[in-house]
Scaffold this motif. Sequence first.
Motif, PDB file in Angstrom:
ATOM      1  N   THR A 260       5.663  -1.308  -5.187  1.00 21.60           N
ATOM      2  CA  THR A 260       4.288  -0.889  -5.451  1.00 21.60           C
ATOM      3  C   THR A 260       3.907  -1.289  -6.864  1.00 21.60           C
ATOM      4  OG1 THR A 260       4.816   1.029  -4.137  1.00 21.60           O
ATOM      5  CG2 THR A 260       2.736   1.086  -5.285  1.00 21.60           C
TER       6      THR A 260
ATOM      7  N   TRP B 154      -1.850  10.684   6.178  1.00 19.82           N
ATOM      8  CA  TRP B 154      -1.443   9.283   6.035  1.00 19.82           C
ATOM      9  C   TRP B 154      -1.983   8.479   7.217  1.00 19.82           C
ATOM     10  CZ3 TRP B 154       2.187   7.519   2.099  1.00 19.82           C
ATOM     11  CH2 TRP B 154       2.568   8.538   1.207  1.00 19.82           C
TER      12      TRP B 154
ATOM     13  N   ILE C 156       6.276   7.885   0.422  1.00 20.97           N
ATOM     14  CA  ILE C 156       6.355   8.183   1.862  1.00 20.97           C
ATOM     15  C   ILE C 156       7.744   8.731   2.200  1.00 20.97           C
ATOM     16  CG2 ILE C 156       7.129   5.946   2.804  1.00 20.97           C
ATOM     17  CD1 ILE C 156       4.851   6.443   4.962  1.00 20.97           C
TER      18      ILE C 156
ATOM     19  N   TYR D 249      -5.664   4.007  -5.381  1.00 21.73           N
ATOM     20  CA  TYR D 249      -4.909   2.811  -5.027  1.00 21.73           C
ATOM     21  C   TYR D 249      -5.755   1.784  -4.267  1.00 21.73           C
ATOM     22  CZ  TYR D 249      -0.110   4.073  -6.376  1.00 21.73           C
ATOM     23  OH  TYR D 249       1.044   4.345  -7.080  1.00 21.73           O
TER      24      TYR D 249
ATOM     25  N   TRP E 261      -5.887  10.339  -4.066  1.00 21.96           N
ATOM     26  CA  TRP E 261      -4.721   9.490  -4.328  1.00 21.96           C
ATOM     27  C   TRP E 261      -4.863   8.145  -3.609  1.00 21.96           C
ATOM     28  CZ3 TRP E 261       0.996  10.979  -2.701  1.00 21.96           C
ATOM     29  CH2 TRP E 261       1.897  10.219  -3.443  1.00 21.96           C
ATOM     30  N   TRP E 262      -5.327   8.177  -2.367  1.00 16.21           N
ATOM     31  CA  TRP E 262      -5.557   6.919  -1.639  1.00 16.21           C
ATOM     32  C   TRP E 262      -6.680   6.134  -2.309  1.00 16.21           C
ATOM     33  CZ3 TRP E 262      -2.800   4.939   2.609  1.00 16.21           C
ATOM     34  CH2 TRP E 262      -1.869   5.807   3.190  1.00 16.21           C
TER      35      TRP E 262
ATOM     36  N   TYR F  82      -5.041  14.239  -1.525  1.00 12.11           N
ATOM     37  CA  TYR F  82      -4.630  13.003  -0.850  1.00 12.11           C
ATOM     38  C   TYR F  82      -5.734  11.951  -0.857  1.00 12.11           C
ATOM     39  CZ  TYR F  82       0.056  13.353   1.024  1.00 12.11           C
ATOM     40  OH  TYR F  82       1.419  13.365   1.150  1.00 12.11           O
TER      41      TYR F  82
ATOM     42  N   GLY G 198       0.786  -1.234   0.000  1.00 10.13           N
ATOM     43  CA  GLY G 198       0.000   0.000   0.000  1.00 10.13           C
ATOM     44  C   GLY G 198       0.809   1.271   0.000  1.00 10.13           C
ATOM     45  N   ILE G 199       2.062   1.166   0.403  1.00  8.01           N
ATOM     46  CA  ILE G 199       2.881   2.370   0.528  1.00  8.01           C
ATOM     47  C   ILE G 199       4.077   2.246  -0.400  1.00  8.01           C
ATOM     48  CG2 ILE G 199       4.331   3.675   2.144  1.00  8.01           C
ATOM     49  CD1 ILE G 199       1.379   3.938   2.747  1.00  8.01           C
ATOM     50  N   GLY G 200       4.396   3.344  -1.055  1.00  7.59           N
ATOM     51  CA  GLY G 200       5.528   3.303  -1.984  1.00  7.59           C
ATOM     52  C   GLY G 200       6.528   4.387  -1.665  1.00  7.59           C
TER      53      GLY G 200
ATOM     54  N   THR H 129       2.757   8.760  -8.388  1.00  6.75           N
ATOM     55  CA  THR H 129       3.902   8.182  -7.683  1.00  6.75           C
ATOM     56  C   THR H 129       5.198   8.335  -8.473  1.00  6.75           C
ATOM     57  OG1 THR H 129       2.492   6.594  -6.564  1.00  6.75           O
ATOM     58  CG2 THR H 129       4.804   6.009  -6.768  1.00  6.75           C
TER      59      THR H 129
END
Length: 533
Positions: free
Chosen positions: A425, A140, A102, A330, A326-327, A323, A97-99, A204
Amino acid sequence: MNAKLIDWPTFIGALVVLLAVTLPLIFFPEAGEAAINMANNFLTGKFGVLYLALGLFSLVFLLYVAFSKYGKIKLGKRGTEKEFGSFSWAAMLFSAGIGASILYWGMIEWAYYYQGPPFGVTPETKEAIELAATYGIFHWGPIAWAIYTIPALPIAYFYFVRKKPVLKISAATRPVIGRLADGPIGTIIDVLFIFGLLGGAGTTLALGTPMIAEGVHDITGIPVSLGLKTGIMVLCTCIFAASAYSGLNKGIKVLSDVNIWLAIFILIFIFVFGPTVFISESTFTSLGVLLDNFFHMATWLEPLAQIKGYPATHFPESWTIFYWAWWTVYAPFVGLFVARISYGRTIREMIFGTLIYGTLGCILFFGILGNFGLYLQLSESFDVINFMNENGASATIIAILHQLPISSFIVIVFTILAIIFLSTTFDSASYILAAVVQKHVPGGEAMRWNRLFWAFALLLLPLVLMFYGDLEALQTASIVAGFPVMFIMILLGISFIKAAGEDIRAQKEYRSPTIYIDRRNIEKKTNTQDKAD
Ligand code: NM2
């Protein structure tokens, strides 16, 4: 290659959408960019409330599900153990989930808030500092992770309770749209999901590539140029293509493990050799600031900006709305991943796992990376803000790292970490995209050429943009791409409630602490079941 396995309408639909965005940008770069900006401004300006409401509602909805009878449903048969222990589960969740973003935002997001705080606070004041140290954690934090968890609910439920592995997002909406999932509506849902993920990936890459380029420049002296950035994009693509090609248990797993250990190393190093006490205190204080301001942050849309003459910060559009979009783009993809690793957990454990581990992981990154930079600024040992305003965010990130001991080595580790983070990711994204455009996925994995194809397709748009326009235009691609996905998210949430509610009622099992759904008892009584079963 077996062309019969491909779901051609979805495959071609996704390709057409990708080309429809890419080609105009090649032939009419300026008009194309203006159109993107217009769409962004229109959506954030007019529909901001929708993005923010969906974010807050996702969290409320998940808490309701977790504490209700739905939360008690076990993802698996009676007596099943959890397939993964909590640490590996959390590590996999985080890797998928995180690339690399972060690393980018964790290091530098505070600097933007410090100069342009929300709520009418004066920049660079004590209040601005507190908000600067906190807002990253909010963006986040629990709402963000709630957005990630919504699609996991129906997908995990279908996987492990109804034993109907969902490979397509459209299939997970079947309880709401019924047979339409098998026709053009289903195809549109899948194409929009792919479009969303391509947009999110664009954001990203557009952020990650310049940061990696600065790292490579710092290590090798090669000037940051178009050629270097292209080389980096192609290198990253080759890494994640190779990883996606070799599959879930080899490439993807190995890269995820390396990723987690390198990240832990960097975090511990900065925590120990940076201002340890300041980092601890500021992070802890941020938790209080976050709790105090949570609802204000979650709903702040700056309505006065609608009135002529009032000074507007555009903070909500630039940050919170962006944000959540963006979440969102994904989320269905992460949902497919989270669902797969959650066998043996209850729905409640899955929900609290994502919300708590996800948020804690992000607090660590933002707390350590961000407060290190903030300390440099406030203690006047390095003027981060000035440096950033002159040299841009990517170069500043590397310059901040240079304030550490053995910094040349740390920059190398950081750059490698960023490359791997990006790849972990994207390998999973190519893997999932390939599965979505197939009718069946024999053995659980999409065909190799198909996985490879999507790995390179992910690269296409950013590469084109870099040559013909400005990679920065893509940094906000998630806003437009996320708009239709918001509606898919609503469908996914309702789908879960409908299917699980129906099964529980048919089984009349409300009161036990854990609910095991036995489909054999209720097969004939429900109507949201896949008719093709
Ligand atoms: N999210 C977590 O670029 C990345 O790190 C992928 C970004 C949605 C903000 C995910």
